[in-house]
Motif scaffolding. Structure first.
Motif, PDB file in Angstrom:
ATOM      1  N   LYS A 127       0.793  -1.239   0.000  1.00  0.00           N
ATOM      2  CA  LYS A 127       0.000   0.000   0.000  1.00  0.00           C
ATOM      3  C   LYS A 127       0.818   1.278   0.000  1.00  0.00           C
ATOM      4  O   LYS A 127       0.260   2.367  -0.019  1.00  0.00           O
ATOM      5  CB  LYS A 127      -0.879   0.040   1.265  1.00  0.00           C
ATOM      6  N   LEU A 164      -0.573   5.250  -0.463  1.00  0.00           N
ATOM      7  CA  LEU A 164      -0.612   6.112   0.725  1.00  0.00           C
ATOM      8  C   LEU A 164       0.302   7.330   0.559  1.00  0.00           C
ATOM      9  O   LEU A 164      -0.047   8.436   0.970  1.00  0.00           O
ATOM     10  CB  LEU A 164      -0.201   5.306   1.962  1.00  0.00           C
ATOM     11  N   GLU A 183      -1.278   9.884  -2.067  1.00  0.00           N
ATOM     12  CA  GLU A 183      -2.367  10.699  -1.513  1.00  0.00           C
ATOM     13  C   GLU A 183      -1.796  11.937  -0.807  1.00  0.00           C
ATOM     14  O   GLU A 183      -2.286  13.059  -0.980  1.00  0.00           O
ATOM     15  CB  GLU A 183      -3.208   9.871  -0.528  1.00  0.00           C
ATOM     16  N   ASN A 214      -1.622   8.049   7.258  1.00  0.00           N
ATOM     17  CA  ASN A 214      -1.111   7.191   6.186  1.00  0.00           C
ATOM     18  C   ASN A 214       0.195   6.505   6.588  1.00  0.00           C
ATOM     19  O   ASN A 214       0.474   5.392   6.151  1.00  0.00           O
ATOM     20  CB  ASN A 214      -0.922   8.005   4.894  1.00  0.00           C
TER      21      ASN A 214
END
Lengths: 120, 327
Positions: free
Chosen positions: A51, A55, A58, A103
């Protein structure tokens, strides 16, 4: 990627399973405690591989709109705050700092109580 | 290695007229920075349990020597605050290294056990008040006798933490923000006192009656005593029990009742909150320090490496406290 399966995540998960099922029952308590840390570390790496890009992106997008820069980075934002070249009361800044922190913890420790509370 | 340690323990104990066989010497799960061993000494008439606490001789930038921890505990014991009795102290040059031996105190220090085991169910509701009292007692120790401890004002300490953070060259927008925020705060106009520096579950021994003993004095210093109150309220020390502000087991009101029942300086919740942010930042920097020992190659430790990824916990906690109304 040119590599065959198992993926890096599959490999790490296999190590974790081995440690948990075969090694943990065999070691004395003080090493079992350290083994848990080792398993946690492997899980961090697994989550970062899975991920990490999403993350990070973003946050980079939020940084881009906040800083109006072509090369936005966490380091540059830290410097802007340090030199007070950004309004510290700006709600977008505060929101960004929250998202950044969330995050990071989503990879480092998604079981962390504050994170679980905030994503409820 | 255990045999060698056993021999060194036996010789050290002889110096204080304890002669006997060392039995059941086992390492305990301790802090990341010190070795903790439990053992028994069998003499002609009885068997007694002891703890060895041993440093490596290399302290982190905030820590004191292990042998100084022993001196400090002896001083704290004089005012009847609950600390284990020190039996013998060893300096770095001796076979036992920078360490001390203390009497074993019955009870539990592992946070998750204290919070979950049925044995402590009746102790937990009393613990916040008892911790408040104990912290206030620590703050009454005569600091003129503690010349081996550093004295720092909150601002000195804050600037030191910030300089340490900066030295690692890993810029954090949250920490930059936190530093500016903290610089603007009122920390309470108190007298300089002995600060334990790491008062929380893990560093206290709890029995079914409540607080038995305060251990792990390596972060002790002289400064604003309210730091100890804010520290134990940090979410890092609630061990998942987010809604219990004090150490994962109690309410702030009870901690303050206990503290104010003894202390001359009366503390309010607002001051504790400020120190909670300070404490959370401090823990974040300590995590950076621990991780740096691995990163700079001075030790190769997966524990220390892992702690570098706990910095983000403190960032999230601070963001929650400053921006989202977190407690």
């Amino acid at each position: 990627m040119i590599f065959d399966k198992p993926t890096s995540v599959d490999l790490l998960a296999a190590i974790n399973h081995f440690l948990d099922t075969k090694i943990k029952p065999e070691v004395p308590p003080h090493l079992a405690f350290k083994l848990r840390i080792v398993e946690n570390v492997l899980n961090i790496v697994i989550r970062e591989i899975e991920k990490g890009d999403e993350l990070s992106n973003e946050v980079i997008n939020l940084l881009q709109s906040l800083m109006e820069s072509d090369t936005p980075s966490v380091e540059t934002l830290a410097l802007l705050i340090k030199e007070e070249k950004i309004d510290l009361e700006d709600q977008d800044l505060k929101d960004l700092l929250v998202t950044l922190s969330k995050n990071k913890i989503a990879v480092d420790n998604p079981n962390y109580s504050t994170f679980k509370k905030l994503i409820k | 290695m255990t045999e060698e340690l056993s021999k060194a323990l036996q010789n050290k104990l002889l110096e204080v007229n304890i002669e006997g066989k060392i039995l059941n010497l086992v390492p305990l799960t301790g802090g990341a920075s010190k070795e903790i061993w439990k053992f028994e000494v069998q003499t002609n008439h009885e068997t007694n349990e002891y703890i060895l606490r041993k440093g490596s001789g290399i302290e982190g930038p905030l820590a004191i020597k292990t042998s100084d921890e022993a001196l400090l505990q002896q001083e704290v014991r004089k005012i009847k605050a609950p600390v284990p009795e020190i039996v013998a102290v060893s300096s770095l040059e001796e076979a036992l290294g920078d360490s001390y031996i203390m009497k074993f105190v019955e009870g539990e220090s592992i946070p998750r056990k204290v919070l979950r085991d049925a044995e402590f169910k009746d102790a937990l509701p009393l613990l916040a008040f008892q911790c408040g009292e104990a912290i206030a007692k620590i703050h009454e120790v005569d600091v003129s006798k503690l010349d081996y401890l550093q004295e720092k004002t909150p601002i000195d300490q804050l600037n030191d933490l910030y300089a340490t953070y900066e030295s690692f060259n890993q810029p954090s927008p949250v920490f930059e923000y936190t530093y500016l925020w903290l610089k603007d705060q009122d920390f309470g106009d108190t007298q300089s006192s002995l600060v334990h520096g790491d008062f929380r579950l893990g560093n206290i021994i709890v029995s079914k009656l409540g607080l038995e003993s305060i251990i792990d004095w390596e972060l002790a210093h002289i400064g604003n005593p309210l730091q100890d109150l804010g520290w134990i309220c940090g979410n890092s020390w609630r061990f998942g029990q987010n809604e219990k502000v004090v150490g994962g087991f109690g309410d702030l009101e009870d901690l303050l009742k206990g503290y104010n029942s003894i202390s001359q300086f009366k503390v309010n919740e607002h001051l504790v909150r400020t120190w909670q942010v300070f404490g959370t930042f401090r823990w974040g920097v300590i995590c950076l320090i621990q991780a740096s020992a691995h990163l700079n190659g001075s030790v190769n430790s997966v524990e220390k490496a892992a702690i570098g990824r706990r910095v983000s916990e403190t960032e999230l906690d601070i963001a929650d406290l400053l921006f989202l109304g977190g407690k």
